[in-house]
Design a protein around this motif. Structure first.
Motif, PDB file in Angstrom:
ATOM      1  N   THR A 108       0.829  -1.205   0.000  1.00 40.04           N
ATOM      2  CA  THR A 108       0.000   0.000   0.000  1.00 40.04           C
ATOM      3  C   THR A 108       0.864   1.256   0.000  1.00 40.04           C
ATOM      4  O   THR A 108       0.590   2.207  -0.742  1.00 40.04           O
ATOM      5  N   VAL A 109       1.914   1.245   0.798  1.00 42.59           N
ATOM      6  CA  VAL A 109       2.802   2.416   0.872  1.00 42.59           C
ATOM      7  C   VAL A 109       3.446   2.682  -0.485  1.00 42.59           C
ATOM      8  O   VAL A 109       3.493   3.828  -0.950  1.00 42.59           O
ATOM      9  N   LEU A 110       3.903   1.632  -1.137  1.00 46.15           N
ATOM     10  CA  LEU A 110       4.535   1.797  -2.448  1.00 46.15           C
ATOM     11  C   LEU A 110       3.523   2.284  -3.485  1.00 46.15           C
ATOM     12  O   LEU A 110       3.833   3.157  -4.306  1.00 46.15           O
ATOM     13  N   ALA A 111       2.317   1.772  -3.439  1.00 48.47           N
ATOM     14  CA  ALA A 111       1.262   2.222  -4.354  1.00 48.47           C
ATOM     15  C   ALA A 111       0.967   3.706  -4.132  1.00 48.47           C
ATOM     16  O   ALA A 111       0.766   4.461  -5.091  1.00 48.47           O
ATOM     17  N   LEU A 112       0.950   4.125  -2.869  1.00 53.56           N
ATOM     18  CA  LEU A 112       0.706   5.545  -2.569  1.00 53.56           C
ATOM     19  C   LEU A 112       1.862   6.417  -3.052  1.00 53.56           C
ATOM     20  O   LEU A 112       1.637   7.535  -3.532  1.00 53.56           O
ATOM     21  N   ARG A 113       3.094   5.925  -2.940  1.00 53.42           N
ATOM     22  CA  ARG A 113       4.245   6.676  -3.462  1.00 53.42           C
ATOM     23  C   ARG A 113       4.121   6.867  -4.969  1.00 53.42           C
ATOM     24  O   ARG A 113       4.380   7.947  -5.494  1.00 53.42           O
ATOM     25  N   LEU A 114       3.743   5.795  -5.660  1.00 53.90           N
ATOM     26  CA  LEU A 114       3.555   5.887  -7.113  1.00 53.90           C
ATOM     27  C   LEU A 114       2.486   6.921  -7.457  1.00 53.90           C
ATOM     28  O   LEU A 114       2.675   7.757  -8.346  1.00 53.90           O
ATOM     29  N   ALA A 115       1.373   6.859  -6.766  1.00 53.90           N
ATOM     30  CA  ALA A 115       0.284   7.810  -7.014  1.00 53.90           C
ATOM     31  C   ALA A 115       0.755   9.245  -6.789  1.00 53.90           C
ATOM     32  O   ALA A 115       0.403  10.149  -7.555  1.00 53.90           O
ATOM     33  N   HIS A 116       1.550   9.441  -5.766  1.00 54.93           N
ATOM     34  CA  HIS A 116       2.069  10.776  -5.472  1.00 54.93           C
ATOM     35  C   HIS A 116       2.972  11.277  -6.611  1.00 54.93           C
ATOM     36  O   HIS A 116       2.829  12.407  -7.067  1.00 54.93           O
ATOM     37  N   VAL A 117       3.869  10.422  -7.062  1.00 54.31           N
ATOM     38  CA  VAL A 117       4.781  10.802  -8.157  1.00 54.31           C
ATOM     39  C   VAL A 117       3.995  11.113  -9.422  1.00 54.31           C
ATOM     40  O   VAL A 117       4.279  12.093 -10.116  1.00 54.31           O
ATOM     41  N   PHE A 118       2.996  10.287  -9.724  1.00 55.30           N
ATOM     42  CA  PHE A 118       2.220  10.477 -10.948  1.00 55.30           C
ATOM     43  C   PHE A 118       1.109  11.516 -10.804  1.00 55.30           C
ATOM     44  O   PHE A 118       0.456  11.868 -11.785  1.00 55.30           O
ATOM     45  N   GLU A 119       0.880  11.970  -9.570  1.00 56.75           N
ATOM     46  CA  GLU A 119      -0.165  12.964  -9.288  1.00 56.75           C
ATOM     47  C   GLU A 119      -1.546  12.472  -9.714  1.00 56.75           C
ATOM     48  O   GLU A 119      -2.322  13.183 -10.348  1.00 56.75           O
ATOM     49  N   VAL A 120      -1.816  11.197  -9.354  1.00 60.80           N
ATOM     50  CA  VAL A 120      -3.112  10.581  -9.642  1.00 60.80           C
ATOM     51  C   VAL A 120      -3.555   9.789  -8.411  1.00 60.80           C
ATOM     52  O   VAL A 120      -2.804   9.664  -7.448  1.00 60.80           O
ATOM     53  N   GLU A 121      -4.743   9.242  -8.464  1.00 62.35           N
ATOM     54  CA  GLU A 121      -5.235   8.365  -7.408  1.00 62.35           C
ATOM     55  C   GLU A 121      -4.681   6.950  -7.624  1.00 62.35           C
ATOM     56  O   GLU A 121      -4.399   6.556  -8.759  1.00 62.35           O
ATOM     57  N   VAL A 122      -4.550   6.198  -6.555  1.00 63.50           N
ATOM     58  CA  VAL A 122      -4.068   4.818  -6.659  1.00 63.50           C
ATOM     59  C   VAL A 122      -4.939   4.027  -7.637  1.00 63.50           C
ATOM     60  O   VAL A 122      -4.443   3.244  -8.443  1.00 63.50           O
ATOM     61  N   SER A 123      -6.237   4.264  -7.583  1.00 59.50           N
ATOM     62  CA  SER A 123      -7.156   3.530  -8.463  1.00 59.50           C
ATOM     63  C   SER A 123      -6.979   3.901  -9.934  1.00 59.50           C
ATOM     64  O   SER A 123      -7.459   3.178 -10.816  1.00 59.50           O
ATOM     65  N   ASP A 124      -6.292   4.988 -10.224  1.00 59.58           N
ATOM     66  CA  ASP A 124      -5.974   5.332 -11.612  1.00 59.58           C
ATOM     67  C   ASP A 124      -4.796   4.503 -12.128  1.00 59.58           C
ATOM     68  O   ASP A 124      -4.582   4.406 -13.330  1.00 59.58           O
ATOM     69  N   ILE A 125      -4.033   3.920 -11.217  1.00 59.51           N
ATOM     70  CA  ILE A 125      -2.866   3.121 -11.583  1.00 59.51           C
ATOM     71  C   ILE A 125      -3.169   1.627 -11.524  1.00 59.51           C
ATOM     72  O   ILE A 125      -2.762   0.873 -12.397  1.00 59.51           O
ATOM     73  N   PHE A 126      -3.887   1.203 -10.485  1.00 61.40           N
ATOM     74  CA  PHE A 126      -4.120  -0.220 -10.243  1.00 61.40           C
ATOM     75  C   PHE A 126      -5.600  -0.559 -10.316  1.00 61.40           C
ATOM     76  O   PHE A 126      -6.434   0.225  -9.863  1.00 61.40           O
ATOM     77  N   ALA A 127      -5.894  -1.743 -10.853  1.00 63.16           N
ATOM     78  CA  ALA A 127      -7.274  -2.229 -10.924  1.00 63.16           C
ATOM     79  C   ALA A 127      -7.292  -3.724 -10.645  1.00 63.16           C
ATOM     80  O   ALA A 127      -6.411  -4.459 -11.104  1.00 63.16           O
ATOM     81  N   LEU A 128      -8.277  -4.146  -9.896  1.00 68.70           N
ATOM     82  CA  LEU A 128      -8.452  -5.569  -9.628  1.00 68.70           C
ATOM     83  C   LEU A 128      -9.070  -6.239 -10.836  1.00 68.70           C
ATOM     84  O   LEU A 128      -9.918  -5.661 -11.526  1.00 68.70           O
ATOM     85  N   GLU A 129      -8.673  -7.484 -11.065  1.00 69.48           N
ATOM     86  CA  GLU A 129      -9.288  -8.299 -12.102  1.00 69.48           C
ATOM     87  C   GLU A 129     -10.291  -9.224 -11.429  1.00 69.48           C
ATOM     88  O   GLU A 129     -10.258  -9.413 -10.215  1.00 69.48           O
ATOM     89  N   GLU A 130     -11.166  -9.786 -12.206  1.00 67.04           N
ATOM     90  CA  GLU A 130     -12.175 -10.689 -11.639  1.00 67.04           C
ATOM     91  C   GLU A 130     -11.524 -11.831 -10.875  1.00 67.04           C
ATOM     92  O   GLU A 130     -11.998 -12.238  -9.807  1.00 67.04           O
ATOM     93  N   SER A 131     -10.411 -12.326 -11.357  1.00 65.58           N
ATOM     94  CA  SER A 131      -9.726 -13.445 -10.690  1.00 65.58           C
ATOM     95  C   SER A 131      -9.158 -13.053  -9.325  1.00 65.58           C
ATOM     96  O   SER A 131      -8.886 -13.920  -8.502  1.00 65.58           O
ATOM     97  N   ASP A 132      -8.999 -11.768  -9.074  1.00 60.62           N
ATOM     98  CA  ASP A 132      -8.516 -11.301  -7.773  1.00 60.62           C
ATOM     99  C   ASP A 132      -9.582 -11.452  -6.690  1.00 60.62           C
ATOM    100  O   ASP A 132      -9.264 -11.367  -5.502  1.00 60.62           O
ATOM    101  N   TRP A 133     -10.813 -11.651  -7.079  1.00 62.26           N
ATOM    102  CA  TRP A 133     -11.914 -11.752  -6.123  1.00 62.26           C
ATOM    103  C   TRP A 133     -12.183 -13.192  -5.707  1.00 62.26           C
ATOM    104  O   TRP A 133     -12.946 -13.434  -4.777  1.00 62.26           O
ATOM    105  N   THR A 134     -11.603 -14.150  -6.414  1.00 64.15           N
ATOM    106  CA  THR A 134     -11.905 -15.553  -6.101  1.00 64.15           C
ATOM    107  C   THR A 134     -10.743 -16.247  -5.439  1.00 64.15           C
ATOM    108  O   THR A 134      -9.654 -15.823  -5.416  1.00 64.15           O
TER     109      THR A 134
END
Length: 68
Positions: free
Chosen positions: A42-68
């Motif tokens: 989570t910390v690394l994802a937040l660092r990326l979002a900060h550098v890119f000046e976007v929300e974490v959800s703009d960088i990462f998305a769950l796939e359907e297989s991530d839910w099973t």
């Protein structure tokens, strides 16, 4: 999990090595994330979002297989 790290890097015109330095990881870690072989903390994802000046959800998305 899918990600747009490579796309966001292109928008900022920075290399994997430059991004790695900005978020204090190795270039190999950036490469592994871009290839979907490594899921960042989570910390690394937040660092990326900060550098890119976007929300974490703009960088990462769950796939359907991530839910099973």
């Amino acid at each position: 999990m899918t990600n747009n790290i490579k796309v966001e890097r292109a928008k900022k015109n920075i290399t994997q090595a430059e991004l790695a330095k900005l978020i204090n990881v190795s270039r190999q870690t950036i490469n592994a994330m871009e290839l979907g072989k490594y899921v960042p903390s989570t910390v690394l994802a937040l660092r990326l979002a900060h550098v890119f000046e976007v929300e974490v959800s703009d960088i990462f998305a769950l796939e359907e297989s991530d839910w099973t």
